[in-house]
Design an enzyme around this catalytic site. Structure first.
Site, PDB file in Angstrom:
ATOM      1  N   CYS A 150      12.712  10.538   8.108  1.00  0.00           N
ATOM      2  CA  CYS A 150      12.620  10.032   9.476  1.00  0.00           C
ATOM      3  C   CYS A 150      13.963  10.118  10.193  1.00  0.00           C
ATOM      4  O   CYS A 150      14.020  10.263  11.404  1.00  0.00           O
ATOM      5  CB  CYS A 150      12.098   8.604   9.487  1.00  0.00           C
ATOM      6  SG  CYS A 150      12.875   7.582   8.236  1.00  0.00           S
TER       7      CYS A 150
ATOM      8  N   LYS B 261       0.843  -1.203   0.000  1.00  0.00           N
ATOM      9  CA  LYS B 261       0.000   0.000   0.000  1.00  0.00           C
ATOM     10  C   LYS B 261       0.870   1.242   0.000  1.00  0.00           C
ATOM     11  O   LYS B 261       1.570   1.522   0.969  1.00  0.00           O
ATOM     12  CB  LYS B 261      -0.924   0.050   1.220  1.00  0.00           C
ATOM     13  CG  LYS B 261      -1.938   1.192   1.104  1.00  0.00           C
ATOM     14  CD  LYS B 261      -2.639   1.525   2.396  1.00  0.00           C
ATOM     15  CE  LYS B 261      -1.984   2.638   3.169  1.00  0.00           C
ATOM     16  NZ  LYS B 261      -2.030   3.967   2.533  1.00  0.00           N
TER      17      LYS B 261
ATOM     18  N   GLU C  54       8.944  14.772  16.693  1.00  0.00           N
ATOM     19  CA  GLU C  54       9.334  14.759  15.292  1.00  0.00           C
ATOM     20  C   GLU C  54       8.454  15.754  14.524  1.00  0.00           C
ATOM     21  O   GLU C  54       7.236  15.663  14.538  1.00  0.00           O
ATOM     22  CB  GLU C  54       9.148  13.354  14.715  1.00  0.00           C
ATOM     23  CG  GLU C  54       9.638  13.234  13.293  1.00  0.00           C
ATOM     24  CD  GLU C  54       9.534  11.823  12.751  1.00  0.00           C
ATOM     25  OE1 GLU C  54       8.498  11.169  12.976  1.00  0.00           O
ATOM     26  OE2 GLU C  54      10.491  11.369  12.098  1.00  0.00           O
TER      27      GLU C  54
ATOM     28  N   GLU D 231       9.706   0.610  10.868  1.00  0.00           N
ATOM     29  CA  GLU D 231      10.699   1.671  10.717  1.00  0.00           C
ATOM     30  C   GLU D 231       9.943   2.962  10.976  1.00  0.00           C
ATOM     31  O   GLU D 231       9.154   3.401  10.146  1.00  0.00           O
ATOM     32  CB  GLU D 231      11.317   1.613   9.313  1.00  0.00           C
ATOM     33  CG  GLU D 231      12.673   2.274   9.250  1.00  0.00           C
ATOM     34  CD  GLU D 231      12.582   3.740   8.891  1.00  0.00           C
ATOM     35  OE1 GLU D 231      12.421   4.548   9.836  1.00  0.00           O
ATOM     36  OE2 GLU D 231      12.637   4.065   7.713  1.00  0.00           O
TER      37      GLU D 231
END
Lengths: 491, 265
Positions: free
Chosen positions: A303, A195, A400, A269
């Site tokens: 990331c 996806k 983040e 991850e």
């Protein structure tokens, strides 16, 4: 140009050293009006659709399928069938040939993919052209070579494919993350339901045409587009043997909870808040380039971005001064312009998140710096931003942001740098800048992060394992270690 | 006149010391009153493990191997005592041999699990295994000694610190092992052993935010619930076998760190 051709005199130095537009041509991309779901080697019509846009202009690009629970089920069944009907028993050397073909076709069609990636995702063409595409092709080439050598990678362990892998990827490196997921899965003999991210489905859909050209057997790779509901359906499907997810830590935790007790293999991850640590004995200009690359590469939608700059107090002022000056030279704008350094923010939602966190930084007392730059009227944009006077407790030092926003903190001793760098639930990456070799190794040993870049940042390679410590996830992608999540062992 | 023997008080093993449960509770197992650890004992044990872990991980691999080998020496010296607390001499000997086998791995792991990576650019790039940190272990009920040793050694040899919950029905071998550990030069806090009710202690460990990995070896049907709790800080989940011996057992408690550096003049 007119200034250069003054009649009757030598060419004058122009008063304004701006760049002329240098747009990459869009002609190489041929978009369809609408895309179905790629299941069992065919395009299936979805029951529900949505529109995908260019974040730089908000221009609609195509109508995309929103895969339902039933569609996901069809895709999993197709993958299971392909797994049982030959793919899993195909000799590794034959699987390898398909992967080599895919690598070569990606190289041949690299420009087309690069333009489409920038168009749909907003990243500068020079990044999609020079980073995403070469790495994606290299990833397939690398894992192709492993397909018939698995017994040497895992001696005495009798490696076997897991079965059907459900893979959910993010919007920051759409095609590259697809390559990171699909290449090792196929090399190990699995079939795949992937996806793509909701906002960046187009290169994954174009990739289906690569599969056609490579003559990959139907059902070995299935692409289901859609939002979080599609991802949830994939995670919850009983016919999936393994889930690989790259994305936010919150969603990662939800997936881990969801799979609790299921016995399915899982790799995650997730997010990061990397410290980029600069000592006073570093090569300062190189460090500034590394800091800029660390946080403004791909608009900070990375990331492993170096989003916390830890500057040694003795070098803080010249470093921040140089950094600010460097920021003034960054060119923000049209992702398809070959001179663009910082492109568009990927979506309205992400822009809203960045704005909210930046606002919290101001409110908590940090000092903001943004270079003068004119942002386009249409589309989603955010100027490169540096926060100084940041305390460890501020949200901009903890959370983040996933945008072009750097938080600068200071330290005095290597011990303090380690303490601050590791003071985070994340542990994906870190950077160290110093000319002292023993200190690099001392720091590298103590940083709790899966990737440590010393005197460099944001480097990637198919042979180099990538993945996090702590809440940045588990499992590795890349290298020999990246095979293990896609194998079971009959020891 | 026959001499009245001195009976042992069975206590916990936390931070290198033998405290009672802070709760003051005990339960009867194998005919003895055994400490019944509480949520606060778990907290103390995790704190001791966290404090001890960097020193243990920072010791040289050669040193860690020797310390674990010495653990085997300490158990060897007490074979008859251990034999009475498990299925017999054979289980003790197998446990000792397993400790020796794992001790030898300490200075071999990085070469088997890591290496240099041939990246396409002017960089030196290598990957090394590192301990994940604090590991919680639910030891199997049976066999009481070999099961515990099998689950304890893999995280230990890689440089982790461990908080283990002993077999609930047969905890005495674990306490005996704690006494061997205490004389083995293993720094205090690297291994912490709790006795008590697994159903009470396991959820506390599974949800503890300063535990990095959870070995569900003996979760006995509670695995799903514990795994859900463990997701809160993305713990590494291990479904440990009762009688396995493999370097991959060690690897499941290790992280892989990759370091890049440019090559230039």
């Amino acid at each position: 140009m007119a200034e250069l051709d003054r009649p009757g005199g030598s060419p004058a130095v122009p008063s304004d050293w701006t760049y002329a537009p240098a747009p990459e041509s869009r002609d190489v991309v041929h978009l369809r009006d609408r895309y179905g779901l790629f299941i069992g080697g065919e395009w299936l019509e979805p029951s529900e659709t949505y529109e995908t846009i260019s974040p730089a202009t908000e221009e609609p690009l195509a109508v995309i399928g929103q895969a339902s629970v039933a569609d996901v089920d069809r895709a999993v069944v197709a993958a299971r069938t392909a797994f049982a009907d030959g793919w899993s028993s195909l000799p590794g050397s034959e699987r390898a040939k398909y992967l080599f073909r895919i690598a070569r076709i990606l190289q041949e069609r690299a420009r087309e993919f690069a333009v489409l990636e920038s168009l749909n995702g907003g990243k500068p063409i020079k990044e999609s052209r020079d980073v995403d595409l070469p790495l994606a092709a290299a990833h397939f080439f690398y894992y192709a070579g492993w397909a018939d050598k698995l017994e040497y990678a895992f001696p005495n362990r009798r490696p076997r494919p897991v079965g059907v892998a459900g893979q959910i990827i993010p919007w920051n490196f759409p095609l590259l993350m697809l390559a990171w997921k699909i290449a090792p899965a196929l090399a190990c003999g699995n079939t795949v339901v992937l996806k793509p991210a909701e906002t960046t489905p187009l290169t994954a859909l174009l990739f289906c045409d690569v599969l056609r050209q490579a003559e990959l057997p139907a059902g070995v790779v299935n692409i289901v587009t859609g939002d979080g509901r599609t991802g949830a359906a994939l995670v919850e499907h009983d016919g999936v043997d393994k889930i690989a997810f790259t994305g936010s830590t919150d969603v990662g935790k939800a997936i881990q909870r969801r799979l609790a007790g299921s016995g399915k293999k899982l790799t995650l991850e997730l997010g990061g808040k990397a410290a980029n640590i600069v000592f006073d004995d570093c090569a300062l200009d190189q460090a500034v380039e590394g800091i800029v690359n660390g946080i403004y590469f791909n608009q900070g939608h990375v990331c492993c971005a170096g989003s916390r700059l830890l500057a040694q107090e003795s070098i803080y002022e010249p470093l921040v001064e140089k950094l600010k000056r460097r920021l003034e030279t960054l060119r923000v704008g049209d992702p398809l312009d070959k001179n663009t350094d910082v492109g568009a923010i990927n979506s309205a939602m992400q822009l809203e998140k960045i704005r909210e966190l930046v606002e919290s930084g101001r409110e908590e007392g940090a000092e903001i710096y943004q270079p003068p730059c004119r942002l386009p009227e249409k589309g989603y944009w955010f100027a490169p931003t540096v926060f100084t006077n940041v305390a460890q407790s501020y949200r901009i030092a903890q959370e983040e942001i996933f945008g072009p926003v750097l938080s600068v903190l200071t330290f005095r001793t290597p011990e303090e740098a380690i303490e601050k760098a590791n003071n985070s639930p994340y542990g994906l990456s870190a950077g160290v800048w110093t000319e002292k070799g023993s200190r690099i190794l001392w720091m590298a040993q103590r940083l709790r992060a899966g990737v440590v870049w010393a005197n460099t940042f944001n480097r990637f390679d198919p042979s180099s394992p990538f993945g996090g410590y702590k809440e940045s996830g588990f499992g590795r992608e890349g290298g020999l270690h990246g095979l293990e999540p896609y194998l079971r062992f009959d020891e | 006149m026959t001499r009245l023997p001195i009976k042992k008080t069975y206590k916990l093993f936390v931070g290198g010391a033998f405290p009672r449960s802070e709760s003051g509770r005990t339960y009867e197992a194998e005919g003895q009153n055994v400490a019944r650890a509480s949520r606060k004992d778990v907290r103390d044990a995790v704190r001791a493990a966290r404090a001890a872990q960097p020193g243990w991980a920072g010791a040289t691999a050669y040193n860690r191997g020797q310390v674990l080998y010495r653990l085997a020496e300490m158990v060897e010296a007490r074979i008859p005592e251990f034999a009475e607390l498990c299925s017999g001499r054979d289980e003790v000997e197998r446990s000792i041999d397993r400790v020796v086998w794992y001790a030898g791995w300490a200075d071999k792991l990085p070469q088997v699990l890591g290496g240099a990576n041939p990246v396409a650019g002017p960089y030196f790039n290598f990957t090394i295994p590192e301990p994940t940190g604090v590991v919680a272990v639910l030891a199997p009920d049976e066999p009481p000694l070999l099961g515990l040793v099998t689950r304890l050694l893999p995280p230990l040899v890689g440089g982790n610190a461990v908080v283990a919950v002993a077999s609930e029905q047969r905890p005495l071998a674990a306490i005996e092992l704690a006494e061997a550990i205490a004389t083995s030069d293993l720094p205090g806090g690297v291994v912490n052993l709790l006795t008590g009710f697994r159903s009470e202690l396991a959820p506390v460990l599974a949800s503890h935010m300063d535990v990095n990995a959870l070995d569900l070896g003996a979760a006995n049907g509670a695995a799903a619930e514990l795994e859900q709790l463990a997701a809160e800080n993305v713990k590494r989940i291990v479904h440990g076998g009762v009688d396995v011996q493999s370097p991959w057992e060690i690897a499941s408690f290790l992280e892989l760190k990759t370091v890049w550096h440019p090559i230039g003049q």
